[in-house]
Enzyme design. Structure first.
Site: not given
Lengths: 866, 330
Positions: B137-138
Site C-alpha cells: 500500500e504505502m
C-alpha cells in the site's frame, strides 16, 4: 543557658518530624480516591445496562446494535484507565492486589466481547429467519391452489408456522421434534408435487425453519453465558479490596495526625520551659557571685581555726574513711561523696561504671555538674543545698556519662558530718532508674494513644470480657447507644441494646473467638434495635479479635465496627431499581409476544373458516335427498313391493342405485369427518396458543406472595398435554402451606422444567405404570415442593454433576435446565435438591421456597438473568 | 473605529460560514414527528471536533509523503470527490501493487465499531498503522514518515500549535483520525424521512424500505450506519464461496485475526450509508451494481431468489441513503 549544638539538632529534628507528620497526614488525595471509586461504579452501571440490552434484544426492544460497541468500549476503556488510576496512597501490596483484579477484569471483558460478537452474529441470523418466515409463509399460502392438495399444504404450512412461534417462546426438544415432524411432512408433500418454483420457495422456507431451530438455543445459551460472566462480581471484589486499602490509608493518616498534635503540644511546652529556665539561671548566677565573695572571706578566717582542729581530727577521719571505703567498694549502687560545690570527693566502683569512668582518677575533683545533664543542674543543686542544710532527700535527674550515655538516676542523699558535726559532704546512694522510667513513659504514651483513639475514632471500638460485657469503648460507640462517654457502657452488653437476632450471633461469635483464638474479619452484621420494635435496622462491618493479657491468655475480645448502613441502603436501592428495569423490559417483551400470538391465531382462524366453508358446501350438495326419493318410490309401490322390484323397470334398477348412493354418501361422510377433524385440530391450536399466551403474559413479575398449590397446578397444566400423551399418572399430595414470596416466573420455569425432566425419565424408563408424585409440604421456614417419578433414576456418579452447567443425559439436551433452576432457586433464597436410589429406581427433585425471603438474597453474578 | 468594524464583519462572516459547514440546520417547515422505533437511526448533524486538528488531518490525508516513494496518499484510494473510494475492485499501492480486498469508503467510517473488513483494528488511529506500513500500500515506516514531514516546512507550525511535542507518530495519527471523524454525511433523504418528513421518500422507496425490513436485512444492516456494528458470516443460508470459486486468503475474513474456525468467512457487516455511490460491492468487489449486490445478499444471506421487482424497490430505497458532505450531496 547557651544554645548548644545539641539543642539546635533537637530543634531541627522536631521540626523535621513535624513536617514529615504533616505530609503524611495529607498524603491521601481525595480527588484520586473519588475518581477511582467513581470509575468502579460507572463500570458496574455500564455492565448492568449492557446485560439489560442483551436481555432486551430477543424481545426486539432494541432494534439496532449501536449501543453494544459503545458499552463494551466504555467498559474496556474505563478498565484500562482504572489500572493507571490506582490512588497513589495505596501501599504497594494493595496496589498489586488491585492491579491483579484489574487484569482479571480486562480478561473477563475480552471474553465478554468475544461472546457478544458471537451473540450479535447468531442473533442476527435468527432474527433474519424469524422476520422472513412469516413473509415467505404467507406468500406461499396465498399462492397455493384451493384444491385438496393445496389445502393439505396450507395446513402443513400453518402448522409449521404455529410450531415455530411456540418454539420461539418455549425452546425445548419436544417443540423442536414437532417441527421436524412437520418439516418431513412438507418434504413428503414436495416429493409428490414437482413444481420447481414452489419447490424452491418451500425449500427456502424449510431452510429458515431449520435455521431458527438451530440458532434459537445457541442464541439463548450465548445470552445466558454473556450475562453470567462475573464482571460485576469481579468489580465488587475489586471494590472490596480497594475499600480495605483506603480504610488502611485513612487509619494511618489518622495516626499521623494524632502524632502531629502531640508533637505540636510538646513543642509549645518546650519553648515555654526554655524561656523560664533562662530567667531562673540568671537570677541564680547573681546570687552565687555574692555568696562566693562572702564565703571567701569567711573561709580565710575558718582556715586558721581549722588547721589546729584538723590535726586532731585527722586520726579519727582516717578511721572513718577506712570504714567508709569498705562500704563504698562493696556497694552495688553508686555511692559518692560530693562537696557543697558539687565537686566529687569519692565514688565507689559501681558509681564509676554508671558515669562510664574507667578509674577514679578520671572523675576525682571534677564537678558533678559535668555529668548531671544540664537540664537537671537545678535539681541537683537544690538537692545539694538541702543536704548541706542537714536534710536527707531523694531526687531524680538525668546524667550524661563520660561516653555520652544518658541515664536516669535516683539519688538518696544525706549530709555527712565531720567529727565536729559540720556537714562536709553529701553522701549519696544513687540507682540507675533509666529502664523503669522508660517503661513507665512508654506505658503512659500508649495509654494516651489508646484514649485518643477511643475518644476520636469515628469507628466503634470496644473491648469485652469473657462474658461479652464491655470493658472499654470508643466514644463513637457510646454515641450510638446514646450515652456521652465510653466508660458509661462498662458492664453492659449487646443484649441490652439489640434484639436476640443480632445480639445472639454476635455473642456466639465472641465466644467462638475466645475459644479458638481466631479473629473474625470483615463480617457484615445486621443490627435490629431493641427499643424500636424492630423498625430501626442498621448495618455494620465488624472485625473482632481475641484480647490477650501479658501471658497470652485470652481474657476477652476486642472489636471494631464500622457503620455501613448508608452504603447498604444505597445497595438495596440499586438492586430495587435494577429489578424494576428487568420487570419492565420483560413486560414490554410480553406485549410484543402477544401481538405475534394474535397474528398467528388469525392465521389459524383462516383455516377454520376454510374448513367451515368446505363442510357447508359438502352438506349443501349432499345426495341425501336421493334417499327421500327412494323412500317415496317405495311408498308408492307399497302394496306390491316384490312385483315392483321384479318387473318395474325403475324397480329393477333400484338395488344398484341404492348401492351407488351408499358409496357416495359414505365418501361424503368421510370428507366431512376429515374436515371436522381438521377444524377441531385448528380450534385446539387456537386454544393452545391462547392458553400459552395467558400462562406467559402475566408470569413476569416481581416477588409476590403466592399460594404454592396454584403455582404447582399451573405448572402441571402447562405440561398436562404431554403427560397425558405419554400415559403418565399424576398423584397429588398437597399439605396445607402458607403462601410463598417468590418470583412466579422463576418458580414456574423451575417446576415446568422438573416435570418435563420427570416425563423424560419416565418415557426413557419404559415401564407401564408411569407415575409422577407431586407433593407440597411445609418445613419450618420454607415450603418444599417435591416431584418424584418412578423412571430411569440417576446413577450415583451423576448425582453431583446433574446441576452443573452443560451436563445432560438427554439426546439433544443443552444441560442448562437444572443449572439455571439451581441458580434461580438460590436467587429467590430457596434451593433445589435431587435424590435418587440409583438407576431404575426413580428420582425425586425438591424445590424449597422460603416463606419469608431473606432480606439479602444471595447475590449471584448472574442476577440479571430474566 | 473602522478597522474594528471590519474585524467584526469578518468575524460574523466567518462564524456564519463555519456554522453552515458543520451544523446543517434541520429541514424547515413545522416539527414533524420523528420515527424513533426504526432499526435505522439518522446521522447526527453535529460533530464536536477540534477544527485545527481537522484542518491538519485534511492536509495529511492528501499527503503522498506518507508513502515510501511519495506517490500514494490516503486520498488515492479514498477519494473524497468519489464518495471516499476509488471504484476499483482492488486499489493500487506503490509500484502499482494490487491490493487483496476492496477498499471501503472513508465516509462515516468513524461510526463503524471496528476497522477493516476483518475488524482487526479497534480504532481509526489503529487502522492508520495498516496502510502506512503495508508493503503493497504505502510501504513506508513511521520513522520515514516522521522524517519526511519534519523536513516539510509547512507542517512544523500547525503541529507545534496543536501538539506541544510537534511531529510525532501519535500526533500524525490523531490528526488524521480527527479529520476522518469529520467525514460524516448527514441529511440523507432517508434521514429526513426518519426525522418525520413523510414526503422525503416516494411510495416505491417506502415499499423498498418495508421489504428491506421484512426480508430481515435490518437484522444486520441497522443502527446509524445501517451496518458497521457487528460481524456476520458471508453465506449464512447458502455457500457463497463454493459458488464464486477462486478462494483467496482474504476470503477467510475474521478467521485471519482470531484463528477460530467459527470465524471463517466472517466479515464486518459494511455500512450501507451512501452505498449508491460506492460501487463495486462486497469484500471481493465482485458486485458491480447495487442490483447485483442485493441479489447476491438475497441469495446467500436470505436463501431466496429475489424477484426483479423486489430488487428494484430495495435498490430504490438504498439510493435514499446518500447523504451530504459539507452541505453538498455526496
Amino acid at each position: 543557658m547557651k544554645l548548644s549544638p545539641k539543642h539546635v539538632l533537637t530543634g531541627l529534628a522536631l521540626l523535621g518530624a513535624l513536617v514529615i507528620f504533616y505530609l503524611k497526614t495529607n498524603h491521601i488525595v481525595f480527588a484520586e480516591h473519588k475518581r477511582f471509586d467513581d470509575d468502579i461504579h460507572r463500570l458496574r452501571q455500564v455492565d448492568a445496562s449492557l446485560n439489560q440490552d442483551v436481555l432486551k434484544s430477543p424481545f426486539h426492544l432494541i432494534e439496532d446494535y449501536d449501543r453494544f460497541p459503545e458499552e463494551i468500549n466504555a467498559l474496556q476503556k474505563t478498565t484500562e484507565e482504572l489500572g493507571g488510576a490506582i490512588p497513589s496512597f495505596t501501599p504497594p501490596a494493595g496496589r498489586g492486589l488491585i492491579q491483579q483484579k484489574v487484569n482479571e477484569l480486562s480478561q473477563l471483558l475480552s471474553q465478554k466481547e468475544e461472546l457478544l460478537e458471537r451473540f450479535k452474529s447468531q442473533n442476527a441470523v435468527l432474527n433474519n429467519s424469524l422476520r422472513y418466515l412469516p413473509v415467505s409463509g404467507t406468500e406461499l399460502i396465498e399462492a397455493t391452489a384451493g384444491d385438496d392438495q393445496g389445502r393439505e399444504l396450507k395446513a402443513i404450512l400453518n402448522e409449521v408456522m404455529r410450531q415455530v412461534l411456540v418454539y420461539s417462546l418455549r425452546t425445548d426438544d419436544e417443540s423442536a421434534q414437532e417441527i421436524h415432524v412437520s418439516l418431513s411432512k412438507l418434504d413428503e408433500w414436495r416429493s409428490r408435487h414437482r413444481d420447481d418454483a414452489q419447490g424452491a420457495a418451500l425449500a427456502s422456507l424449510a431452510g429458515h425453519v431449520k435455521s431458527i431451530v438451530q440458532h434459537k438455543p445457541r442464541v439463548e445459551a450465548l445470552m445466558e453465558q454473556l450475562v453470567s460472566i462475573p464482571v460485576d462480581q469481579c468489580l465488587e471484589e475489586m471494590q472490596g479490596v480497594y475499600d480495605e486499602q483506603f480504610a488502611r490509608a485513612m487509619r494511618r493518616a489518622d495516626l499521623y495526625r494524632v502524632g502531629l498534635y502531640l508533637l505540636c503540644g510538646f513543642l509549645v511546652v518546650g519553648i515555654g520551659y526554655t524561656i523560664f529556665a533562662l530567667d531562673a539561671a540568671n537570677t541564680h548566677l547573681e546570687r552565687r557571685v555574692a555568696g562566693r565573695t562572702s564565703d571567701l572571706s569567711r573561709k580565710n578566717e575558718e582556715l586558721r581555726l581549722e588547721i589546729a582542729e584538723r590535726q586532731r581530727a585527722e586520726k579519727l577521719l582516717a578511721e572513718n574513711e577506712q570504714r567508709l571505703r569498705l562500704i563504698l567498694e562493696s556497694e552495688p549502687e553508686c555511692v559518692k561523696l560530693v562537696d557543697a560545690d558539687g565537686i566529687l570527693l569519692e565514688m565507689n566502683p559501681a558509681g564509676l561504671r554508671m558515669v562510664e569512668a574507667s578509674h577514679f582518677g578520671e572523675v576525682l575533683g571534677q564537678s558533678v555538674y559535668g555529668i548531671v545533664a544540664p537540664d537537671y543542674h537545678p535539681v541537683f543543686r537544690a538537692l545539694n543545698e538541702a543536704v548541706f542544710q542537714g536534710e536527707s532527700r531523694i531526687a531524680e535527674y538525668e546524667i550524661i556519662g563520660l561516653k555520652g550515655t544518658r541515664r536516669w538516676m535516683q539519688t538518696h542523699a544525706c549530709p555527712l558530718r565531720d567529727t565536729a558535726g559540720k556537714i562536709f559532704a553529701q553522701l549519696a546512694v544513687t540507682r540507675d532508674v533509666t529502664e523503669s522510667r522508660r517503661v513507665e513513659a512508654e506505658l503512659a504514651y500508649e495509654r494516651d494513644l489508646l484514649r485518643t483513639l477511643l475518644e476520636n475514632s469515628p469507628d466503634q471500638i470496644y473491648f469485652k470480657d469473657r462474658d461479652s460485657r464491655f470493658l472499654k469503648c470508643s466514644n463513637a460507640l457510646a454515641g450510638r447507644f446514646q450515652v456521652t462517654h465510653g466508660d458509661d457502657l462498662v458492664g453492659r452488653c449487646d443484649f441490652d441494646y439489640f434484639t436476640d437476632e443480632h445480639a445472639r450471633p454476635a455473642f456466639e461469635d465472641e465466644q467462638e473467638i475466645i475459644r479458638t483464638g481466631r479473629a473474625m474479619v470483615g463480617k457484615v452484621e445486621k443490627e435490629i434495635w431493641k427499643d424500636s420494635d424492630g423498625h430501626k435496622v442498621t448495618w455494620v462491618l465488624t472485625t473482632k479479635v481475641p484480647l490477650q493479657d501479658k501471658t497470652g491468655e485470652i481474657i476477652g475480645t476486642f472489636g471494631i465496627s464500622k457503620d455501613i448502613t448508608a452504603i447498604k441502603e444505597a445497595e438495596n436501592k440499586l438492586e430495587a431499581v435494577h429489578k424494576e428495569l428487568l420487570h419492565t423490559s420483560r413486560q414490554a417483551g410480553m406485549a410484543e409476544v402477544a401481538t405475534s400470538v394474535l397474528h398467528n391465531v388469525g392465521n389459524v382462524l383462516n383455516s377454520v373458516n376454510v374448513s367451515c366453508a368446505v363442510i357447508s358446501e359438502k352438506i349443501g350438495k349432499s345426495r341425501i335427498a336421493n334417499v327421500t326419493k327412494v323412500a317415496e318410490l317405495l311408498i308408492q309401490h307399497a302394496d306390491d313391493v316384490p312385483a315392483f322390484f321384479a318387473s318395474d323397470p325403475v324397480g329393477q334398477k333400484l338395488p344398484h342405485f341404492l348401492t351407488k348412493l351408499a358409496q357416495r354418501l359414505s365418501t361424503e361422510q368421510a370428507v366431512v369427518l376429515d374436515e371436522v377433524r381438521l377444524l377441531a385440530k385448528n380450534i385446539e391450536h387456537i386454544r393452545e396458543i391462547v392458553a400459552m399466551q395467558q400462562s406467559y403474559a402475566n408470569v413476569a413479575g416481581v416477588q409476590e406472595a403466592l399460594p404454592v398449590q396454584e403455582l404447582v397446578e399451573d405448572a402441571l397444566h402447562m405440561n398436562g398435554a404431554a403427560l397425558a400423551r405419554h400415559g403418565v399418572k399424576v398423584i397429588r399430595e398437597y399439605a396445607a402451606a402458607p403462601p410463598v414470596s417468590v418470583d412466579k416466573h422463576k418458580v414456574l420455569q423451575i417446576l415446568v422444567n422438573l416435570m418435563r425432566n420427570a416425563k423424560h425419565a419416565l418415557t426413557d424408563g419404559g415401564r407401564e405404570d408411569k407415575q409422577i408424585l407431586v407433593s407440597i409440604r411445609r418445613r419450618d421456614d420454607h415450603v418444599a415442593v417435591s416431584i418424584s417419578d418412578n423412571g430411569i433414576g440417576i446413577a450415583p456418579e451423576n448425582m453431583t454433576r446433574i446441576f452443573a452447567h452443560g451436563f445432560t443425559t438427554k439426546r439433544g439436551g443443552h444441560g442448562f435446565g437444572l443449572h439455571s433452576g439451581v441458580l434461580a432457586a438460590r436467587e429467590m433464597g430457596g434451593r433445589l435438591a435431587a435424590h435418587s436410589d440409583g438407576p431404575g429406581r426413580g428420582a425425586t427433585f425438591t424445590l424449597e421456597l422460603p416463606i419469608n425471603p431473606p432480606v439479602t438474597a444471595t447475590p449471584l453474578p448472574s442476577k440479571n438473568r430474566h | 473605529m473602522k478597522p474594528i468594524l471590519i474585524l467584526i464583519l469578518i468575524l460574523v462572516a466567518t462564524s456564519g460560514k463555519t456554522s453552515r459547514l458543520w451544523a446543517v440546520p434541520p429541514p424547515v417547515g413545522g416539527q414533524p414527528a420523528a420515527k424513533t422505533h426504526e432499526p435505522i437511526k439518522p446521522i447526527p448533524f453535529q460533530t464536536n471536533l477540534d477544527s485545527r486538528k481537522v484542518a491538519l488531518g485534511r492536509m495529511l490525508f492528501q499527503e503522498s509523503k506518507l508513502s515510501h516513494d511519495n506517490t500514494v496518499s490516503c486520498a488515492s484510494c479514498h477519494d473524497l470527490s468519489q464518495a471516499g473510494t476509488d471504484h476499483r475492485v482492488h486499489s493500487f499501492g506503490i509500484h502499482q501493487t494490487e491490493g487483496t480486498i476492496n477498499a471501503p469508503t472513508v465516509f462515516n467510517s468513524a461510526g463503524n465499531f471496528k476497522q477493516f473488513w476483518d475488524g482487526r483494528a479497534a480504532t481509526l488511529e489503529e487502522q492508520i498503522d495498516g496502510p502506512i506500513q503495508a508493503p503493497g500500500e504505502m510501504g513506508s515506516t513511521w520513522d520515514e514518515v516522521i522524517g519526511k514531514l519534519r523536513a516539510t516546512p509547512v507542517y512544523n507550525a500547525p503541529f507545534k500549535a496543536i501538539y506541544p511535542n510537534g511531529i510525532q507518530r501519535r500526533n500524525i495519527k490523531d490528526a488524521i483520525a480527527q479529520f476522518e471523524r469529520s467525514l460524516i454525511t448527514p441529511n440523507a433523504r432517508f434521514d429526513k424521512f426518519l426525522r418525520g418528513d413523510d414526503t422525503a421518500l416516494t411510495t416505491e422507496e417506502k415499499e423498498g424500505y418495508r421489504k428491506f425490513k421484512s426480508y430481515g436485512c435490518t437484522s444486520c444492516h441497522q443502527g446509524v450506519n445501517v451496518g458497521g456494528n457487528m460481524f456476520e458470516t458471508l453465506g449464512a443460508m447458502a455457500d457463497y464461496f463454493a459458488d464464486r470459486g477462486g478462494p483467496t486468503p482474504a476470503d477467510n475474513g475474521r478467521f485471519n485475526v482470531t484463528g477460530r474456525e467459527d470465524d471463517r468467512y466472517v466479515f464486518k457487516v459494511p455500512s450501507l450509508r451512501n452505498v449508491a455511490r460506492t460501487a463495486p460491492y462486497l469484500h471481493d468487489g465482485s458486485a458491480k451494481t447495487l442490483e447485483e449486490a442485493v441479489t447476491v445478499m438475497g441469495r446467500y444471506q436470505l436463501g431466496e431468489r429475489l424477484s426483479p421487482q423486489d430488487v428494484d424497490q430495495i435498490v430504490k430505497f438504498l439510493k435514499t441513503l446518500t447523504g451530504e458532505y459539507e452541505g453538498k450531496p455526496l
